[in-house]
Design a protein around this motif. Sequence first.
Motif, PDB file in Angstrom:
ATOM      1  N   PRO A   1      40.216  -4.192 -34.991  1.00  0.00           N
ATOM      2  CA  PRO A   1      40.918  -4.038 -36.266  1.00  0.00           C
ATOM      3  C   PRO A   1      40.968  -5.344 -37.045  1.00  0.00           C
ATOM      4  CG  PRO A   1      42.110  -2.943 -34.501  1.00  0.00           C
ATOM      5  CD  PRO A   1      41.010  -3.727 -33.849  1.00  0.00           C
ATOM      6  N   LEU A   2      40.691  -5.259 -38.324  1.00  0.00           N
ATOM      7  CA  LEU A   2      40.686  -6.444 -39.172  1.00  0.00           C
ATOM      8  C   LEU A   2      42.000  -6.547 -39.927  1.00  0.00           C
ATOM      9  CD1 LEU A   2      37.090  -6.029 -40.646  1.00  0.00           C
ATOM     10  CD2 LEU A   2      37.804  -7.438 -38.696  1.00  0.00           C
ATOM     11  N   PRO A   3      42.669  -7.687 -39.879  1.00  0.00           N
ATOM     12  CA  PRO A   3      43.923  -7.846 -40.628  1.00  0.00           C
ATOM     13  C   PRO A   3      43.687  -7.553 -42.103  1.00  0.00           C
ATOM     14  CG  PRO A   3      43.542  -9.709 -39.150  1.00  0.00           C
ATOM     15  CD  PRO A   3      42.270  -8.912 -39.168  1.00  0.00           C
ATOM     16  N   ASP A   4      44.570  -6.782 -42.699  1.00  0.00           N
ATOM     17  CA  ASP A   4      44.407  -6.417 -44.095  1.00  0.00           C
ATOM     18  C   ASP A   4      45.780  -6.381 -44.743  1.00  0.00           C
ATOM     19  OD1 ASP A   4      43.926  -5.095 -46.593  1.00  0.00           O
ATOM     20  OD2 ASP A   4      42.055  -4.317 -45.745  1.00  0.00           O
ATOM     21  N   ALA A   5      45.968  -7.232 -45.729  1.00  0.00           N
ATOM     22  CA  ALA A   5      47.266  -7.340 -46.391  1.00  0.00           C
ATOM     23  C   ALA A   5      47.670  -6.045 -47.076  1.00  0.00           C
ATOM     24  CB  ALA A   5      47.229  -8.481 -47.407  1.00  0.00           C
ATOM     25  N   ARG A   6      46.694  -5.196 -47.366  1.00  0.00           N
ATOM     26  CA  ARG A   6      47.014  -3.942 -48.046  1.00  0.00           C
ATOM     27  C   ARG A   6      47.895  -3.037 -47.193  1.00  0.00           C
ATOM     28  NH1 ARG A   6      41.092  -2.061 -49.757  1.00  0.00           N
ATOM     29  NH2 ARG A   6      40.670  -3.120 -47.778  1.00  0.00           N
ATOM     30  N   LEU A   7      47.844  -3.225 -45.878  1.00  0.00           N
ATOM     31  CA  LEU A   7      48.669  -2.410 -45.000  1.00  0.00           C
ATOM     32  C   LEU A   7      50.146  -2.575 -45.318  1.00  0.00           C
ATOM     33  CD1 LEU A   7      48.520  -0.445 -42.606  1.00  0.00           C
ATOM     34  CD2 LEU A   7      48.709  -2.413 -41.077  1.00  0.00           C
ATOM     35  N   THR A   8      50.529  -3.781 -45.736  1.00  0.00           N
ATOM     36  CA  THR A   8      51.938  -4.034 -46.044  1.00  0.00           C
ATOM     37  C   THR A   8      52.369  -3.375 -47.341  1.00  0.00           C
ATOM     38  OG1 THR A   8      51.438  -6.099 -47.220  1.00  0.00           O
ATOM     39  CG2 THR A   8      51.811  -6.247 -44.839  1.00  0.00           C
ATOM     40  N   ARG A   9      51.415  -2.943 -48.164  1.00  0.00           N
ATOM     41  CA  ARG A   9      51.766  -2.274 -49.416  1.00  0.00           C
ATOM     42  C   ARG A   9      52.208  -0.836 -49.189  1.00  0.00           C
ATOM     43  NH1 ARG A   9      46.211  -3.806 -52.691  1.00  0.00           N
ATOM     44  NH2 ARG A   9      46.275  -6.066 -52.395  1.00  0.00           N
ATOM     45  N   LEU A  10      51.848  -0.277 -48.041  1.00  0.00           N
ATOM     46  CA  LEU A  10      52.162   1.119 -47.775  1.00  0.00           C
ATOM     47  C   LEU A  10      53.556   1.267 -47.200  1.00  0.00           C
ATOM     48  CD1 LEU A  10      48.824   2.296 -46.087  1.00  0.00           C
ATOM     49  CD2 LEU A  10      49.428   2.329 -48.519  1.00  0.00           C
ATOM     50  N   THR A  11      54.257   2.279 -47.654  1.00  0.00           N
ATOM     51  CA  THR A  11      55.550   2.598 -47.063  1.00  0.00           C
ATOM     52  C   THR A  11      55.323   3.258 -45.706  1.00  0.00           C
ATOM     53  OG1 THR A  11      55.650   4.821 -48.016  1.00  0.00           O
ATOM     54  CG2 THR A  11      56.484   2.993 -49.375  1.00  0.00           C
ATOM     55  N   ASP A  12      56.398   3.400 -44.923  1.00  0.00           N
ATOM     56  CA  ASP A  12      56.268   4.063 -43.630  1.00  0.00           C
ATOM     57  C   ASP A  12      55.746   5.485 -43.800  1.00  0.00           C
ATOM     58  OD1 ASP A  12      57.190   1.812 -42.339  1.00  0.00           O
ATOM     59  OD2 ASP A  12      59.262   2.526 -42.168  1.00  0.00           O
ATOM     60  N   ARG A  13      56.250   6.189 -44.798  1.00  0.00           N
ATOM     61  CA  ARG A  13      55.808   7.557 -45.039  1.00  0.00           C
ATOM     62  C   ARG A  13      54.330   7.598 -45.429  1.00  0.00           C
ATOM     63  NH1 ARG A  13      57.347  12.126 -43.220  1.00  0.00           N
ATOM     64  NH2 ARG A  13      59.401  12.270 -44.210  1.00  0.00           N
ATOM     65  N   GLU A  14      53.904   6.640 -46.251  1.00  0.00           N
ATOM     66  CA  GLU A  14      52.500   6.605 -46.663  1.00  0.00           C
ATOM     67  C   GLU A  14      51.588   6.311 -45.475  1.00  0.00           C
ATOM     68  OE1 GLU A  14      53.260   5.187 -51.304  1.00  0.00           O
ATOM     69  OE2 GLU A  14      52.799   3.694 -49.744  1.00  0.00           O
ATOM     70  N   ARG A  15      52.042   5.457 -44.563  1.00  0.00           N
ATOM     71  CA  ARG A  15      51.243   5.201 -43.362  1.00  0.00           C
ATOM     72  C   ARG A  15      51.130   6.473 -42.531  1.00  0.00           C
ATOM     73  NH1 ARG A  15      52.878  -0.743 -40.923  1.00  0.00           N
ATOM     74  NH2 ARG A  15      53.097  -1.841 -42.913  1.00  0.00           N
TER      75      ARG A  15
END
Length: 233
Positions: A149-163
């Motif tokens: 898995p590659l670290p991606d700052a975009r992951l932090t943009r997602l809410t728990d529900r969106e994940r």
Amino acid sequence: MSDQLPSRVLICDDQEMMRVGLRMVVESQPDLTVVGEAADGFQAVDGAAEHRPDVVLLDVRMPGLDGVTAAGRIRAAQPATRILMLTTFDFDEYVFAALRAGVDGFLVKDAPAAEMLVAIRGVLRGDPMVSPSVTRRLLDRFVTAGPGPLPDARLTRLTDREREVLGLVARGLSNAEIAARLHLGETTVKTHVGRILSKLGVRDRIGAVVWAYESGLSRPGETDGRPDRPARR
């Protein structure tokens, strides 16, 4: 009876029997019509320019010009034309390249006629079509073969529900199935999916699925135990 003109389909495959079979499936439907055929990649690009089809059925392995390159040229010249790639499990690397290039979907050549029609109509609606079994196999081969898995700052943009929603999208669930699983309205799920695509900067659900696996949010081999079929909106 509807006065709407049938959707125009261009069939591109180097095997004549495959083209004949696809033509029979397509022309058995009143809302679809075949406008041309192509036996190599260059013919596919030229045929798309000449006929301006609504959807191109394109084999990933074509002589002269491979299907992925042909798809890129068709997409650049005619952005509104939908491209549905045809493949076998033997050449997964070509399918993965096609997905990353942004084609509208793909299905295996030995899919039943009914599944092919679902996929064709799906991409015509603008819904990316992808068989969950093929997606898992592709990702199992290519994502796990990478550095992890590659670290991606975009992951932090997602809410728990969106994940949570994205994880289910990556497993091939439709909006209706996700709504039932999470006890949400289907419109709410559709809104979540739209926000996810926007936050990740990907074009469609297929891009979101690839991103989910590359980022480690989803893992190859995760399944719902459901019969494999094309994922729909």
